[in-house]
Enzyme design. Structure first.
Site, PDB file in Angstrom:
ATOM      1  CD  GLU A  50     -27.503   5.445 -42.750  1.00  0.00           C
ATOM      2  OE1 GLU A  50     -27.250   6.138 -43.472  1.00  0.00           O
ATOM      3  OE2 GLU A  50     -28.431   5.489 -41.016  1.00  0.00           O
ATOM      4  CG  ASP A  61     -21.764   0.163 -36.365  1.00  0.00           C
ATOM      5  OD1 ASP A  61     -22.160   0.697 -36.853  1.00  0.00           O
ATOM      6  OD2 ASP A  61     -22.883  -1.404 -36.744  1.00  0.00           O
TER       7      ASP A  61
END
EC number: 4.2.1.20
Length: 153
Positions: A50, A61
């Site tokens: 990823e 995040d």
């Protein structure tokens, strides 16, 4: 058509094991080192990679990914350069699935249709956008039909 992700999960099922999925922020600490790291991951056992797309306002995040994204942006990373990095990886490895992870905003600015074409031609297997699905579908209902959203069965 069997995708790289489909093939990898079929291979893992035959081996009776789960996937080792790694995450690297594109361009962190710099574009060259980032590409070197990504190229080394399959040899280190990564089944799926990823790759984070750096973004200036990564609200969904955690601190580690935020910091990595900001370092990548300071090093000059862009979405276009991220796709170039994928192309560089694909020169040596055409089997390891690559998934781009990030926010819809850079894709929208880049141009959704252009992104879909460029990401596919670069060798991206799938993309994941944080906290954007409902907004994304309202703005462009066809995007979910044009890209693969893979989940392990």
């Amino acid at each position: 058509m069997t995708t790289r992700i489909d093939a990898r999960f079929a291979e893992l099922a035959k081996q009776g094991r789960s996937a080792f999925v790694t995450f690297v922020m594109a361009g962190d600490p710099d574009p060259k080192t980032s590409l070197d790291i990504i190229k080394a991951l399959p040899k280190a056992g990564a089944d799926i990679i990823e790759i984070g797309m750096p973004f200036t306002d990564p609200m969904a995040d955690g601190p580690s990914i935020q910091a990595a994204g900001l370092r990548a942006l300071k090093a000059g990373m862009t979405l276009k350069k991220t796709l170039e990095m994928v192309r560089g990886f694909r020169k040596d490895d055409d089997t390891t699935p690559l998934v781009l992870m990030g926010y819809y905003n850079p894709i929208y600015i880049y141009g959704v249709d252009r992104f879909l074409v460029d990401a596919k031609s670069a060798g991206v297997e799938a993309r994941r956008c944080a906290r954007s699905r409902s907004r994304q579908r309202r703005r462009n209902p066809s995007i979910s039909q044009q890209t693969h959203q893979h989940r392990q069965p």
